[in-house]
Design a protein around this motif. Sequence first.
Motif, PDB file in Angstrom:
ATOM      1  N   LYS A   1       0.850  -1.178   0.000  1.00 28.70           N
ATOM      2  CA  LYS A   1       0.000   0.000   0.000  1.00 28.70           C
ATOM      3  C   LYS A   1       0.891   1.236   0.000  1.00 28.70           C
ATOM      4  N   SER A   2       0.602   2.166  -0.852  1.00 24.67           N
ATOM      5  CA  SER A   2       1.386   3.398  -0.945  1.00 24.67           C
ATOM      6  C   SER A   2       0.802   4.453  -0.014  1.00 24.67           C
ATOM      7  N   ILE A   3       1.661   5.038   0.779  1.00 23.85           N
ATOM      8  CA  ILE A   3       1.240   6.115   1.673  1.00 23.85           C
ATOM      9  C   ILE A   3       1.854   7.407   1.164  1.00 23.85           C
ATOM     10  N   GLU A   4       1.040   8.336   0.797  1.00 24.25           N
ATOM     11  CA  GLU A   4       1.533   9.623   0.308  1.00 24.25           C
ATOM     12  C   GLU A   4       1.940  10.489   1.493  1.00 24.25           C
ATOM     13  N   PRO A   5       3.038  11.230   1.359  1.00 22.07           N
ATOM     14  CA  PRO A   5       3.434  12.140   2.440  1.00 22.07           C
ATOM     15  C   PRO A   5       2.327  13.155   2.702  1.00 22.07           C
ATOM     16  N   GLN A   6       2.149  13.484   3.942  1.00 25.28           N
ATOM     17  CA  GLN A   6       1.138  14.470   4.317  1.00 25.28           C
ATOM     18  C   GLN A   6       1.829  15.735   4.795  1.00 25.28           C
ATOM     19  N   GLU A   7       1.202  16.850   4.567  1.00 28.41           N
ATOM     20  CA  GLU A   7       1.721  18.120   5.065  1.00 28.41           C
ATOM     21  C   GLU A   7       0.698  18.718   6.006  1.00 28.41           C
ATOM     22  N   PRO A   8       1.055  19.432   7.019  1.00 29.95           N
ATOM     23  CA  PRO A   8       2.444  19.610   7.429  1.00 29.95           C
ATOM     24  C   PRO A   8       2.934  18.371   8.172  1.00 29.95           C
ATOM     25  N   TYR A   9       4.226  18.136   8.124  1.00 35.04           N
ATOM     26  CA  TYR A   9       4.811  16.998   8.813  1.00 35.04           C
ATOM     27  C   TYR A   9       4.883  17.302  10.297  1.00 35.04           C
ATOM     28  N   GLN A  10       4.604  16.324  11.084  1.00 36.10           N
ATOM     29  CA  GLN A  10       4.659  16.494  12.528  1.00 36.10           C
ATOM     30  C   GLN A  10       6.098  16.355  12.990  1.00 36.10           C
ATOM     31  N   LEU A  11       6.595  17.345  13.714  1.00 32.73           N
ATOM     32  CA  LEU A  11       7.939  17.294  14.271  1.00 32.73           C
ATOM     33  C   LEU A  11       7.851  16.746  15.684  1.00 32.73           C
ATOM     34  N   VAL A  12       8.574  15.663  15.919  1.00 31.21           N
ATOM     35  CA  VAL A  12       8.605  15.044  17.235  1.00 31.21           C
ATOM     36  C   VAL A  12      10.054  15.009  17.694  1.00 31.21           C
ATOM     37  N   GLU A  31      10.367   5.581  17.301  1.00 30.19           N
ATOM     38  CA  GLU A  31       9.297   6.576  17.248  1.00 30.19           C
ATOM     39  C   GLU A  31       8.723   6.784  15.852  1.00 30.19           C
ATOM     40  N   VAL A  32       9.326   6.180  14.829  1.00 25.99           N
ATOM     41  CA  VAL A  32       8.913   6.418  13.443  1.00 25.99           C
ATOM     42  C   VAL A  32       7.508   5.885  13.214  1.00 25.99           C
ATOM     43  N   ARG A  33       6.686   6.699  12.565  1.00 25.48           N
ATOM     44  CA  ARG A  33       5.313   6.324  12.263  1.00 25.48           C
ATOM     45  C   ARG A  33       5.027   6.376  10.768  1.00 25.48           C
ATOM     46  N   TYR A  34       6.082   6.380   9.968  1.00 28.20           N
ATOM     47  CA  TYR A  34       5.947   6.463   8.516  1.00 28.20           C
ATOM     48  C   TYR A  34       6.608   5.254   7.876  1.00 28.20           C
ATOM     49  N   GLN A  35       6.424   5.119   6.568  1.00 30.84           N
ATOM     50  CA  GLN A  35       6.923   3.978   5.816  1.00 30.84           C
ATOM     51  C   GLN A  35       8.438   4.002   5.635  1.00 30.84           C
ATOM     52  N   ARG A 117      13.596   1.384   4.698  1.00 29.42           N
ATOM     53  CA  ARG A 117      12.188   0.991   4.611  1.00 29.42           C
ATOM     54  C   ARG A 117      11.834   0.391   5.978  1.00 29.42           C
ATOM     55  N   MET A 118      10.932   1.029   6.689  1.00 31.69           N
ATOM     56  CA  MET A 118      10.633   0.624   8.058  1.00 31.69           C
ATOM     57  C   MET A 118      10.044  -0.785   8.153  1.00 31.69           C
ATOM     58  N   SER A 119       9.287  -1.228   7.158  1.00 29.23           N
ATOM     59  CA  SER A 119       8.741  -2.594   7.226  1.00 29.23           C
ATOM     60  C   SER A 119       9.868  -3.619   7.169  1.00 29.23           C
ATOM     61  N   ALA A 120      10.937  -3.326   6.420  1.00 31.18           N
ATOM     62  CA  ALA A 120      12.095  -4.224   6.363  1.00 31.18           C
ATOM     63  C   ALA A 120      12.823  -4.229   7.706  1.00 31.18           C
ATOM     64  N   TYR A 121      12.996  -3.057   8.278  1.00 28.13           N
ATOM     65  CA  TYR A 121      13.648  -2.941   9.588  1.00 28.13           C
ATOM     66  C   TYR A 121      12.841  -3.703  10.656  1.00 28.13           C
ATOM     67  N   ASP A 122      11.527  -3.483  10.662  1.00 29.14           N
ATOM     68  CA  ASP A 122      10.679  -4.175  11.637  1.00 29.14           C
ATOM     69  C   ASP A 122      10.742  -5.690  11.452  1.00 29.14           C
TER      70      ASP A 122
END
Length: 183
Positions: A1-12, A31-35, A117-122
């Motif tokens: 599934k493709s997730i398009e970047p959203q704006e504004p990006y949340q700074l944590v 803490e990463v919540r993106y792909q 790629r976070m799914s690979a890391y996970d």
Amino acid sequence: KSIEPQEPYQLVLVTEKTPGKLNAQERGLSEVRYQFVVICDDDNSLFPDYLLIGYQHFQKHPNIGILGGNGIPKSEVAIPEWFNEYAIFYAAAPQAPTTGEVRPTRNVVYGAGMWLRMSAYDEAKDHGFKFILASRTGTSLSTGGEDSELCWAIRFIGYSIWYIDEMRFYHHIPPGRLTEDYR
């Protein structure tokens, strides 16, 4: 599934009390919540199109687990004549002759500017991957190689590791790291 970047990006902003780049990196990755994520060290300056180029490659090639870019050395002092021979160890050189998979010549990419790629890391973590080598802490240079460990772990679970020549960043190198003693 493709997730398009959203704006504004949340700074944590998160804090890791245990010293060392690897500890900070692991804390940040938790803490990463993106792909996708880019590991951008404090001495890296990404070119304006760095994020777009990496994102497009990940979207086009779902088998890529890690992308590496082209580090360009930058310093307030002249770069020594001997530097080019050692530039790859400073994360300040092309990592392959051309864009594509780095296998079988280099097999890994350096951590500066590394896309993950976070799914690979996970998936690697789910299979028991843990770092063995510690990264540089303060002035201690006795260890390192966590970027190579991560590349091998991602490769072992079936993803490819790529270098993208057009994905460039400056690696700012302080004068103290351009001495023969440091080398």
